[in-house]
Design a protein around this motif. Structure first.
Motif, PDB file in Angstrom:
ATOM      1  N   GLU A 151       0.829  -1.210   0.000  1.00  0.00           N
ATOM      2  CA  GLU A 151       0.000   0.000   0.000  1.00  0.00           C
ATOM      3  C   GLU A 151       0.861   1.257   0.000  1.00  0.00           C
ATOM      4  O   GLU A 151       0.512   2.262  -0.590  1.00  0.00           O
ATOM      5  CB  GLU A 151      -0.898  -0.033   1.248  1.00  0.00           C
ATOM      6  CG  GLU A 151      -1.928   1.058   1.298  1.00  0.00           C
ATOM      7  CD  GLU A 151      -2.803   0.900   2.524  1.00  0.00           C
ATOM      8  OE1 GLU A 151      -2.811   1.842   3.347  1.00  0.00           O
ATOM      9  OE2 GLU A 151      -3.451  -0.148   2.663  1.00  0.00           O
ATOM     10  N   TRP A 152       1.993   1.186   0.648  1.00  0.00           N
ATOM     11  CA  TRP A 152       2.919   2.320   0.746  1.00  0.00           C
ATOM     12  C   TRP A 152       3.635   2.589  -0.578  1.00  0.00           C
ATOM     13  O   TRP A 152       3.990   3.717  -0.893  1.00  0.00           O
ATOM     14  CB  TRP A 152       3.922   2.010   1.857  1.00  0.00           C
ATOM     15  CG  TRP A 152       4.946   3.061   2.112  1.00  0.00           C
ATOM     16  CD1 TRP A 152       6.266   2.958   1.835  1.00  0.00           C
ATOM     17  CD2 TRP A 152       4.762   4.351   2.675  1.00  0.00           C
ATOM     18  NE1 TRP A 152       6.923   4.099   2.200  1.00  0.00           N
ATOM     19  CE2 TRP A 152       6.016   4.989   2.719  1.00  0.00           C
ATOM     20  CE3 TRP A 152       3.658   5.053   3.154  1.00  0.00           C
ATOM     21  CZ2 TRP A 152       6.198   6.258   3.211  1.00  0.00           C
ATOM     22  CZ3 TRP A 152       3.841   6.326   3.642  1.00  0.00           C
ATOM     23  CH2 TRP A 152       5.095   6.908   3.672  1.00  0.00           C
ATOM     24  N   ILE A 153       3.825   1.531  -1.379  1.00  0.00           N
ATOM     25  CA  ILE A 153       4.556   1.647  -2.647  1.00  0.00           C
ATOM     26  C   ILE A 153       3.662   2.245  -3.727  1.00  0.00           C
ATOM     27  O   ILE A 153       2.496   1.874  -3.855  1.00  0.00           O
ATOM     28  CB  ILE A 153       5.099   0.268  -3.079  1.00  0.00           C
ATOM     29  CG1 ILE A 153       6.161  -0.195  -2.071  1.00  0.00           C
ATOM     30  CG2 ILE A 153       5.679   0.312  -4.488  1.00  0.00           C
ATOM     31  CD1 ILE A 153       6.636  -1.611  -2.258  1.00  0.00           C
ATOM     32  N   ASP A 154       4.222   3.161  -4.490  1.00  0.00           N
ATOM     33  CA  ASP A 154       3.502   3.817  -5.584  1.00  0.00           C
ATOM     34  C   ASP A 154       3.694   2.997  -6.860  1.00  0.00           C
ATOM     35  O   ASP A 154       4.753   3.036  -7.471  1.00  0.00           O
ATOM     36  CB  ASP A 154       4.031   5.242  -5.792  1.00  0.00           C
ATOM     37  CG  ASP A 154       3.208   6.027  -6.793  1.00  0.00           C
ATOM     38  OD1 ASP A 154       2.028   5.690  -7.006  1.00  0.00           O
ATOM     39  OD2 ASP A 154       3.741   7.000  -7.365  1.00  0.00           O
ATOM     40  N   GLY A 155       2.673   2.244  -7.239  1.00  0.00           N
ATOM     41  CA  GLY A 155       2.754   1.429  -8.450  1.00  0.00           C
ATOM     42  C   GLY A 155       2.730  -0.045  -8.107  1.00  0.00           C
ATOM     43  O   GLY A 155       2.169  -0.462  -7.094  1.00  0.00           O
ATOM     44  N   THR A 156       3.380  -0.831  -8.969  1.00  0.00           N
ATOM     45  CA  THR A 156       3.409  -2.280  -8.788  1.00  0.00           C
ATOM     46  C   THR A 156       4.854  -2.754  -8.788  1.00  0.00           C
ATOM     47  O   THR A 156       5.787  -1.946  -8.807  1.00  0.00           O
ATOM     48  CB  THR A 156       2.662  -2.988  -9.941  1.00  0.00           C
ATOM     49  OG1 THR A 156       3.369  -2.740 -11.164  1.00  0.00           O
ATOM     50  CG2 THR A 156       1.237  -2.497 -10.060  1.00  0.00           C
ATOM     51  N   TRP A 157       5.023  -4.069  -8.831  1.00  0.00           N
ATOM     52  CA  TRP A 157       6.368  -4.647  -8.829  1.00  0.00           C
ATOM     53  C   TRP A 157       7.176  -4.210 -10.036  1.00  0.00           C
ATOM     54  O   TRP A 157       8.397  -4.157  -9.993  1.00  0.00           O
ATOM     55  CB  TRP A 157       6.300  -6.175  -8.743  1.00  0.00           C
ATOM     56  CG  TRP A 157       5.662  -6.852  -9.924  1.00  0.00           C
ATOM     57  CD1 TRP A 157       4.342  -7.155 -10.072  1.00  0.00           C
ATOM     58  CD2 TRP A 157       6.309  -7.294 -11.100  1.00  0.00           C
ATOM     59  NE1 TRP A 157       4.125  -7.768 -11.272  1.00  0.00           N
ATOM     60  CE2 TRP A 157       5.324  -7.872 -11.934  1.00  0.00           C
ATOM     61  CE3 TRP A 157       7.614  -7.287 -11.547  1.00  0.00           C
ATOM     62  CZ2 TRP A 157       5.603  -8.416 -13.172  1.00  0.00           C
ATOM     63  CZ3 TRP A 157       7.896  -7.827 -12.787  1.00  0.00           C
ATOM     64  CH2 TRP A 157       6.897  -8.385 -13.577  1.00  0.00           C
ATOM     65  N   MET A 158       6.498  -3.832 -11.123  1.00  0.00           N
ATOM     66  CA  MET A 158       7.205  -3.433 -12.347  1.00  0.00           C
ATOM     67  C   MET A 158       7.905  -2.085 -12.203  1.00  0.00           C
ATOM     68  O   MET A 158       8.766  -1.744 -12.997  1.00  0.00           O
ATOM     69  CB  MET A 158       6.226  -3.395 -13.514  1.00  0.00           C
ATOM     70  CG  MET A 158       5.733  -4.768 -13.900  1.00  0.00           C
ATOM     71  SD  MET A 158       4.655  -4.759 -15.328  1.00  0.00           S
ATOM     72  CE  MET A 158       3.097  -4.337 -14.557  1.00  0.00           C
ATOM     73  N   ASP A 159       7.552  -1.311 -11.175  1.00  0.00           N
ATOM     74  CA  ASP A 159       8.154   0.005 -10.983  1.00  0.00           C
ATOM     75  C   ASP A 159       9.458  -0.051 -10.184  1.00  0.00           C
ATOM     76  O   ASP A 159      10.122   0.970 -10.020  1.00  0.00           O
ATOM     77  CB  ASP A 159       7.152   0.925 -10.275  1.00  0.00           C
ATOM     78  CG  ASP A 159       5.908   1.142 -11.111  1.00  0.00           C
ATOM     79  OD1 ASP A 159       6.052   1.478 -12.300  1.00  0.00           O
ATOM     80  OD2 ASP A 159       4.787   0.952 -10.582  1.00  0.00           O
ATOM     81  N   GLY A 160       9.822  -1.220  -9.695  1.00  0.00           N
ATOM     82  CA  GLY A 160      11.054  -1.362  -8.925  1.00  0.00           C
ATOM     83  C   GLY A 160      12.282  -1.393  -9.821  1.00  0.00           C
ATOM     84  O   GLY A 160      12.241  -1.849 -10.953  1.00  0.00           O
ATOM     85  N   LYS A 161      13.389  -0.902  -9.279  1.00  0.00           N
ATOM     86  CA  LYS A 161      14.677  -0.936  -9.982  1.00  0.00           C
ATOM     87  C   LYS A 161      15.595  -1.867  -9.207  1.00  0.00           C
ATOM     88  O   LYS A 161      15.733  -1.745  -7.998  1.00  0.00           O
ATOM     89  CB  LYS A 161      15.271   0.462 -10.055  1.00  0.00           C
ATOM     90  CG  LYS A 161      14.468   1.406 -10.923  1.00  0.00           C
ATOM     91  CD  LYS A 161      15.100   2.795 -10.922  1.00  0.00           C
ATOM     92  CE  LYS A 161      14.362   3.770 -11.788  1.00  0.00           C
ATOM     93  NZ  LYS A 161      12.998   4.002 -11.404  1.00  0.00           N
TER      94      LYS A 161
END
Length: 133
Positions: free
Chosen positions: A65-75
């Motif tokens: 919930e804290w993360i903006d977006g989904t797993w695809m937005d991670g680097k």
């Protein structure tokens, strides 16, 4: 005189043909090496996508919930973990070892506006959260 001129001209043409054929072989070998390199990059990208998705599935609903977006937005990157990089972890066996660092953007408008997650390089197991400046 005509024979000598014809011989020199023929020799130049033959040398030119040999030079062109060598360049073609070198270009082809270079293309083959680039293809292998591209395949390695594709495999590496798939691996990064997998680690992001697998770690995402291990996160709690509150973290997601804290993360903006989904797993695809991670680097994804690889780092060597030390004791000052991670919080709330009892397992000290990862210290000094190479792990995945996954940097997710957060919905926070202030600073810091990201969350760092560490995962095992081999098993993609969630290790813990990283410290932010």
């Amino acid at each position: 005189m005509k024979k000598i001129t014809l011989f020199i001209l023929s020799s130049c043409l033959l040398l030119g043909l040999f030079a062109c054929s060598t360049q073609n072989k070198q270009a082809k070998n270079s293309d083959d090496q680039n293809t292998v390199g591209n395949n390695e990059q594709v495999n590496e990208e798939k691996n990064e996508n997998d680690v992001r998705r697998i770690v995402w599935e291990q996160l709690s609903a509150k973290q997601k919930e804290w993360i903006d977006g989904t797993w695809m937005d991670g680097k994804v990157s690889k780092v060597t973990l030390n004791e000052y990089m991670i919080t709330e972890i009892d397992d000290k066996s990862y210290e000094g070892k190479e792990v995945y660092l996954i940097d997710f953007p957060t919905k926070s408008k202030g600073s810091p506006n990201n969350v760092i997650i560490y995962a095992d390089v081999n098993t993609f197991e969630y290790i813990g959260n990283g410290l932010l400046d």
